[in-house]
Design a protein around this motif. Structure first.
Motif, PDB file in Angstrom:
ATOM      1  N   GLU A  39       0.823  -1.191   0.000  1.00  0.00           N
ATOM      2  CA  GLU A  39       0.000   0.000   0.000  1.00  0.00           C
ATOM      3  C   GLU A  39       0.864   1.250   0.000  1.00  0.00           C
ATOM      4  O   GLU A  39       1.983   1.251   0.509  1.00  0.00           O
TER       5      GLU A  39
ATOM      6  N   VAL B 194       0.878   5.235   1.128  1.00  0.00           N
ATOM      7  CA  VAL B 194       0.237   6.224   1.993  1.00  0.00           C
ATOM      8  C   VAL B 194       0.854   7.580   1.685  1.00  0.00           C
ATOM      9  O   VAL B 194       2.081   7.746   1.745  1.00  0.00           O
TER      10      VAL B 194
ATOM     11  N   ARG C  56      -4.596   6.361   1.765  1.00  0.00           N
ATOM     12  CA  ARG C  56      -4.020   5.048   1.504  1.00  0.00           C
ATOM     13  C   ARG C  56      -4.560   4.470   0.205  1.00  0.00           C
ATOM     14  O   ARG C  56      -5.746   4.568  -0.084  1.00  0.00           O
TER      15      ARG C  56
ATOM     16  N   ASP D 179      -9.919   1.279  -1.989  1.00  0.00           N
ATOM     17  CA  ASP D 179      -8.531   1.741  -1.977  1.00  0.00           C
ATOM     18  C   ASP D 179      -7.801   1.282  -3.229  1.00  0.00           C
ATOM     19  O   ASP D 179      -7.015   2.030  -3.823  1.00  0.00           O
TER      20      ASP D 179
END
Length: 224
Positions: free
Chosen positions: A62, A64, A70, A186
């Motif tokens: 991921e 950020v 995110r 996301d």
């Protein structure tokens, strides 16, 4: 957990017997670690000196941003590798976090030892290097696929692109995905509420049926 079976079935050790893998691991400085769900395995900005292979559980990559936003880039399960490209390029800092999506066990391998052939140039070590190259090429294709997913402007277009791709990859119109709603939002770089609303509209329009992480694509869905 049957570590030997996971390694034999993995892409990295494809075509290498369990006996050969055991012999090879003695030269590769393996390191095993366990992580709890949500724990950070590798952090953006760190230097990855080792490549990582999932033995049990799952890991998500991921990104950020500076404001805390995110975006999930990919998710890996048993037998799959991550951070191998960074480990093979000296001094290149990670641009994303690797986080335990579930409780997991990870095998770390020294990238320098993987890339350095044994003095006798054993056939199975040469095969390991070829497998690593294949794995890195596959990741490039995944990145291209990810870029294709986030190029469409509308949420429906992104969903159709993602779900159509999964249907083709699985060879069936009915399949499960490795994301819950927030994780899917996301992954597609959209808001969760907007994603849920669009899924409801797609059900109403007869394009899909879905229950939690299970989807069925109905006849008439564009691009399928």
């Amino acid at each position: 957990m049957d570590e030997r079976r996971i390694l034999v079935d993995s892409t990295l050790f494809a075509g290498i017997s369990s006996v050969e893998i055991s012999a090879m691991l003695r030269c590769l400085s393996p390191r095993r670690r366990s992580y709890g769900a949500g724990e950070t395995i590798l952090r953006a900005g760190d230097l990855a000196l080792e490549m990582a292979l999932v033995l049990e559980g799952s890991v998500r990559l991921e990104r950020v941003d500076a404001w805390g936003g995110r975006r999930i880039l990919e998710r890996f399960g048993p037998g799959e590798c991550f951070a191998e490209a960074y480990a093979c390029v000296e001094g290149e800092p990670l641009l994303m976090n690797a986080v335990a999506a579930t409780d997991c066990h990870i095998l770390f391998l020294d990238a320098t030892r993987v890339l350095t052939l044994c003095p006798n140039a054993c056939a199975f070590h040469a095969r390991l290097v070829r497998n690593l190259l294949t794995e890195m090429a596959r990741k490039n294709l995944l990145l291209s696929r990810k870029l294709r997913l986030i190029t469409p402007h509308t949420i429906r277009e992104r969903l159709l692109t993602y779900l159509s791709g999964e249907a083709v990859r699985r060879g069936t119109r009915s399949f499960g995905i490795p994301f819950d709603r927030q994780q899917l939002a996301d992954y597609l770089a959209v808001e969760r509420s907007a994603l849920s609303a669009e899924l409801s509209r797609m059900r109403r329009d007869g394009l899909i049926e879905c229950e939690r992480s299970r989807f069925t694509l109905l006849t008439g869905a564009e691009g399928i």
